[in-house]
Design a protein around this motif. Structure first.
Motif, PDB file in Angstrom:
ATOM      1  N   UNK A   1       3.789 -47.129 -40.898  1.00  0.00           N
ATOM      2  CA  UNK A   1       4.126 -46.644 -42.272  1.00  0.00           C
ATOM      3  C   UNK A   1       5.800 -47.470 -42.356  1.00  0.00           C
ATOM      4  N   UNK A   2       6.636 -47.307 -41.406  1.00  0.00           N
ATOM      5  CA  UNK A   2       7.925 -48.203 -41.662  1.00  0.00           C
ATOM      6  C   UNK A   2       7.516 -49.378 -42.049  1.00  0.00           C
ATOM      7  N   UNK A   3       6.732 -50.260 -41.380  1.00  0.00           N
ATOM      8  CA  UNK A   3       6.356 -51.662 -41.770  1.00  0.00           C
ATOM      9  C   UNK A   3       5.868 -51.821 -43.034  1.00  0.00           C
ATOM     10  N   UNK A   4       4.803 -50.856 -43.517  1.00  0.00           N
ATOM     11  CA  UNK A   4       4.318 -50.920 -44.892  1.00  0.00           C
ATOM     12  C   UNK A   4       5.642 -50.836 -45.891  1.00  0.00           C
ATOM     13  N   UNK A   5       6.289 -49.808 -45.778  1.00  0.00           N
ATOM     14  CA  UNK A   5       7.585 -49.548 -46.658  1.00  0.00           C
ATOM     15  C   UNK A   5       8.377 -50.726 -46.677  1.00  0.00           C
ATOM     16  N   UNK A   6       8.587 -51.319 -45.475  1.00  0.00           N
ATOM     17  CA  UNK A   6       9.508 -52.507 -45.613  1.00  0.00           C
ATOM     18  C   UNK A   6       8.696 -53.657 -46.492  1.00  0.00           C
ATOM     19  N   UNK A   7       7.541 -53.775 -46.274  1.00  0.00           N
ATOM     20  CA  UNK A   7       6.894 -54.745 -47.154  1.00  0.00           C
ATOM     21  C   UNK A   7       6.883 -54.454 -48.401  1.00  0.00           C
TER      22      UNK A   7
ATOM     23  N   UNK B   1       2.321 -43.873 -50.585  1.00  0.00           N
ATOM     24  CA  UNK B   1       1.822 -43.784 -49.168  1.00  0.00           C
ATOM     25  C   UNK B   1       0.700 -43.155 -48.952  1.00  0.00           C
ATOM     26  N   UNK B   2       0.262 -42.167 -49.627  1.00  0.00           N
ATOM     27  CA  UNK B   2      -0.810 -41.355 -49.641  1.00  0.00           C
ATOM     28  C   UNK B   2      -2.033 -41.991 -49.989  1.00  0.00           C
ATOM     29  N   UNK B   3      -1.992 -43.000 -50.696  1.00  0.00           N
ATOM     30  CA  UNK B   3      -3.243 -44.015 -51.096  1.00  0.00           C
ATOM     31  C   UNK B   3      -3.311 -44.821 -49.820  1.00  0.00           C
ATOM     32  N   UNK B   4      -2.321 -45.043 -48.943  1.00  0.00           N
ATOM     33  CA  UNK B   4      -2.693 -45.895 -47.810  1.00  0.00           C
ATOM     34  C   UNK B   4      -2.840 -45.175 -46.566  1.00  0.00           C
ATOM     35  N   UNK B   5      -3.330 -43.770 -46.592  1.00  0.00           N
ATOM     36  CA  UNK B   5      -3.868 -43.243 -45.694  1.00  0.00           C
ATOM     37  C   UNK B   5      -2.478 -42.307 -45.114  1.00  0.00           C
ATOM     38  N   UNK B   6      -1.532 -42.269 -45.472  1.00  0.00           N
ATOM     39  CA  UNK B   6      -0.269 -41.345 -45.076  1.00  0.00           C
ATOM     40  C   UNK B   6      -0.138 -40.010 -45.742  1.00  0.00           C
ATOM     41  N   UNK B   7       0.149 -39.038 -45.162  1.00  0.00           N
ATOM     42  CA  UNK B   7       0.325 -37.921 -45.975  1.00  0.00           C
ATOM     43  C   UNK B   7       1.921 -37.549 -46.202  1.00  0.00           C
TER      44      UNK B   7
END
Length: 100
Positions: free
Chosen positions: A57-63, A74-80
């Protein structure tokens, strides 16, 4: 004899773009720390990605922050939502138990 082009490529079909679009590579190494933390977690935990979700999650948020990928909820990427991971695990367990 094969009907494909050089190196086995098929010359008659058009290439299909990725489902989510094109993701620029991180040439400037803007998210290297997050990437290394995630890969280190995977390596140390036997490649069990579910145990390394916080690093993913931290990596995707950084990107997303560095415009290396489109901003997306993030919920669309599988994270609640924050603190919601335990609740979702309990709900999944209830569904499984209820089906038996």
């Amino acid at each position: 004899m094969s009907a494909g082009g050089a190196f086995g490529g098929n010359r008659g079909l058009r290439p299909v773009p990725p489902e989510k679009g094109v993701f620029p590579l991180d040439h400037m190494h803007l998210c290297d720390l997050e990437k290394k933390e995630y890969l280190s977690c995977l390596k140390s935990l036997g490649h069990h990605s579910d145990k390394c979700r916080s690093f993913s999650k931290k990596y995707l948020e950084c990107r997303m922050e560095k415009n290396l990928m489109a901003k997306q909820d993030m919920s669309e990427l599988g994270f609640g939502k924050e603190g919601d991971t335990e609740g979702s695990k309990e709900k999944a367990t209830e569904r499984i138990d209820g089906e038996s």
